[in-house]
Design a protein around this motif. Structure first.
Motif, PDB file in Angstrom:
ATOM      1  N   GLN A 118       0.836  -1.200   0.000  1.00 18.38           N
ATOM      2  CA  GLN A 118       0.000   0.000   0.000  1.00 18.38           C
ATOM      3  C   GLN A 118       0.874   1.255   0.000  1.00 18.38           C
ATOM      4  OE1 GLN A 118      -3.329   0.000  -0.228  1.00 18.38           O
ATOM      5  NE2 GLN A 118      -3.165  -2.218  -0.459  1.00 18.38           N
ATOM      6  N   PRO A 119       0.424   2.332  -0.654  1.00 18.62           N
ATOM      7  CA  PRO A 119       1.222   3.560  -0.719  1.00 18.62           C
ATOM      8  C   PRO A 119       1.548   4.163   0.651  1.00 18.62           C
ATOM      9  CG  PRO A 119      -0.503   3.613  -2.364  1.00 18.62           C
ATOM     10  CD  PRO A 119      -0.742   2.402  -1.528  1.00 18.62           C
ATOM     11  N   ILE A 120       0.678   3.975   1.641  1.00 20.31           N
ATOM     12  CA  ILE A 120       0.965   4.541   2.956  1.00 20.31           C
ATOM     13  C   ILE A 120       2.172   3.860   3.590  1.00 20.31           C
ATOM     14  CG2 ILE A 120      -0.655   3.055   4.179  1.00 20.31           C
ATOM     15  CD1 ILE A 120       0.045   6.705   5.026  1.00 20.31           C
ATOM     16  N   SER A 131       3.398   8.083  -6.841  1.00 19.18           N
ATOM     17  CA  SER A 131       2.961   7.799  -8.214  1.00 19.18           C
ATOM     18  C   SER A 131       1.968   6.644  -8.256  1.00 19.18           C
ATOM     19  CB  SER A 131       4.165   7.493  -9.101  1.00 19.18           C
ATOM     20  OG  SER A 131       4.679   6.213  -8.834  1.00 19.18           O
ATOM     21  N   LYS A 132       1.986   5.785  -7.235  1.00 13.79           N
ATOM     22  CA  LYS A 132       1.022   4.679  -7.200  1.00 13.79           C
ATOM     23  C   LYS A 132      -0.387   5.170  -6.914  1.00 13.79           C
ATOM     24  CE  LYS A 132       2.177   0.716  -5.455  1.00 13.79           C
ATOM     25  NZ  LYS A 132       2.197  -0.179  -6.581  1.00 13.79           N
ATOM     26  N   THR A 133      -0.527   6.365  -6.331  1.00 13.83           N
ATOM     27  CA  THR A 133      -1.853   6.897  -6.022  1.00 13.83           C
ATOM     28  C   THR A 133      -2.425   7.723  -7.168  1.00 13.83           C
ATOM     29  OG1 THR A 133      -0.941   8.878  -4.984  1.00 13.83           O
ATOM     30  CG2 THR A 133      -1.304   6.965  -3.571  1.00 13.83           C
ATOM     31  N   LEU A 147      -0.665   9.817 -15.304  1.00 10.50           N
ATOM     32  CA  LEU A 147       0.217  10.708 -14.550  1.00 10.50           C
ATOM     33  C   LEU A 147       1.249   9.969 -13.712  1.00 10.50           C
ATOM     34  CD1 LEU A 147      -2.373  13.335 -13.244  1.00 10.50           C
ATOM     35  CD2 LEU A 147      -0.790  13.566 -15.154  1.00 10.50           C
ATOM     36  N   SER A 148       1.088   8.682 -13.528  1.00  8.31           N
ATOM     37  CA  SER A 148       1.986   7.940 -12.645  1.00  8.31           C
ATOM     38  C   SER A 148       3.396   7.821 -13.211  1.00  8.31           C
ATOM     39  CB  SER A 148       1.428   6.552 -12.352  1.00  8.31           C
ATOM     40  OG  SER A 148       1.456   5.768 -13.519  1.00  8.31           O
ATOM     41  N   VAL A 149       3.551   8.003 -14.514  1.00  5.68           N
ATOM     42  CA  VAL A 149       4.874   7.933 -15.118  1.00  5.68           C
ATOM     43  C   VAL A 149       5.766   9.062 -14.615  1.00  5.68           C
ATOM     44  CG1 VAL A 149       6.117   7.982 -17.312  1.00  5.68           C
ATOM     45  CG2 VAL A 149       3.966   6.767 -17.134  1.00  5.68           C
TER      46      VAL A 149
END
Length: 104
Positions: free
Chosen positions: A4-6, A51-53, A58-60
């Protein structure tokens, strides 16, 4: 299981704190430079975690920015180590306290 991003941000925060702590508390200039590099890598990890969120288009950007940061950090490490080697040749020490008399 996907991370998870957190959790990525918490890991980046811990690495950044360790890097700053090492850079502030160590007297050996090599360890100071290693602490700064660890803090920079924590920021890169934070970019990738953010970037995962983001949406896919846009994550690139969150993955390209760390590439530029790594290139800049590599150049900074080369210049930093070259300065350390030159100062070591003159002072015969890599203790950060021995450089305090170089202030202008």
């Amino acid at each position: 299981m996907e991370l998870q991003p957190i959790f990525i941000q918490i890991l980046a925060l811990v690495l950044f704190a360790i890097g700053i702590l090492v850079a502030i508390t160590r007297r050996n200039i090599i360890f100071v430079l290693m602490g700064v590099e660890l803090a920079l890598n924590a920021v890169n990890l934070s970019f990738v975690g953010f970037s995962k969120t983001l949406p896919a288009e846009l994550s690139v950007a969150g993955q390209i920015i760390p590439l530029f940061s790594i290139a800049i950090a590599a150049a900074e490490a080369c210049v930093g180590f070259a300065m350390v080697i030159l100062i070591f040749r003159n002072r015969e020490s890599i203790d950060a306290d021995s450089y305090s008399n170089m202030r202008g």
